[in-house]
Design an enzyme around this catalytic site. Structure first.
Site: not given
Length: 301
Positions: A162, A166
């Protein structure tokens, strides 16, 4: 509610629930016509959540249509943008919000857990943004708002996939901002703090996580969209290439990587001199490896 983006056509990905649903509803309330993109279904009726959000917007007097397509498929990304053109005749803004989590410690992370998160967040953001780019370029206007996260900007345990996705989105946004500036197209990131279905996956397995969950529940997802609505408006035209954060009633501007300190050695560096001189000189400026909660130790305001 207002007319900040009156008549603009906005695509919101992952808009079937959570922050995405709030984006779609807020844009419609401020006069935009919204394409609600999502592929998820409700667990009880198995109806598409996108259709439900469209119905909510229409019942409130707004204009919306659903695009039930996956952002991970390049052809489907094209169809999402085409839906805006078919339904409303143009495209003015893309909100890249679609996302999933597959949290696990790095040393246990599978290739599928890595690839799924990268594909939805990073590749999906690229594909939908790229599909809109020719139309933005031709009309010499347009706006992208991408969702990043403090998990990447600062760091978090158990979210390597993640965090990487991001941070990749931050680079994507900056590249778009620079490549499309001459066409009056801007691109910005928002790091949201909010309690949603995605953050609800945080396990309540430690005192730190229990405290984190309690704070997150105070951060309502409807607090995030006003900044995105502004960025998409004509008033937001001068703002591009920036990284913002929204946490309850607070708005943050994040730093971007820049040189902090520099050292010069006329005779050049060796591994030995780096260890003896460079690292001790640079070490006071090192950043700590700490979780994202450490940068906001105060309660949400």
């Amino acid at each position: 509610m207002g007319n900040m983006v009156q008549g603009k056509v906005v695509v919101v990905t992952g808009a079937g629930g959570g922050i995405g649903r709030e984006f779609a509803r807020a844009f419609a309330a401020h006069g935009a016509r919204v394409i609600v993109n999502d592929i998820s279904r409700t667990p009880d009726t198995l109806s598409f959540r996108a259709d439900q959000v469209v119905a909510e917007i229409k019942s409130a007097g707004g204009e919306a249509a659903a695009a039930i397509e996956s952002v991970t498929d390049p052809a489907a990304a094209q169809r999402i943008i085409q839906a805006a053109l078919d339904q409303f005749g143009r495209i003015d803004c893309v909100i890249n919000n679609a996302g999933v989590t597959r949290d696990r410690f790095f040393f246990n992370m599978s290739l599928e857990e890595w690839s799924t998160v990268i594909d939805v967040h990073l590749n999906g953001s690229f594909q939908v943004a790229r599909a809109a780019a020719p139309f933005f370029k031709k009309q010499s206007s347009g706006c992208y708002v991408h969702m990043t996260s403090t998990s990447g900007l600062v760091g978090n345990v158990g979210q390597t996939n993640y965090a990487a996705a991001k941070m990749g989105i931050v680079g994507l946004s900056k590249g778009i901002a620079m490549d499309m500036a001459k066409y009056n197209v801007r691109s910005n990131c928002i790091a949201p703090w909010a309690w949603t279905e995605m953050t609800a996956n945080i396990p309540a397995d430690s005192a730190a996580n229990i405290a984190r969950i309690a704070k997150l529940k105070k951060m309502e997802s409807h607090k995030i969209p006003p900044l995105a609505v502004f960025l998409a408006s004509d008033q937001g035209a001068p703002v591009s290439g920036q990284i913002f954060g929204v946490r309850a009633n607070e708005i943050y501007l994040f730093t971007q990587p820049r040189i902090v300190r520099a050292l010069h050695r006329a005779e050049g560096w060796t591994p030995e001199s780096i260890g003896e001189q460079a690292i001790p000189a640079l070490m006071p400026s090192f950043f700590q490896n700490e979780p994202s909660m450490a940068i906001t130790p105060w309660d949400p305001i």
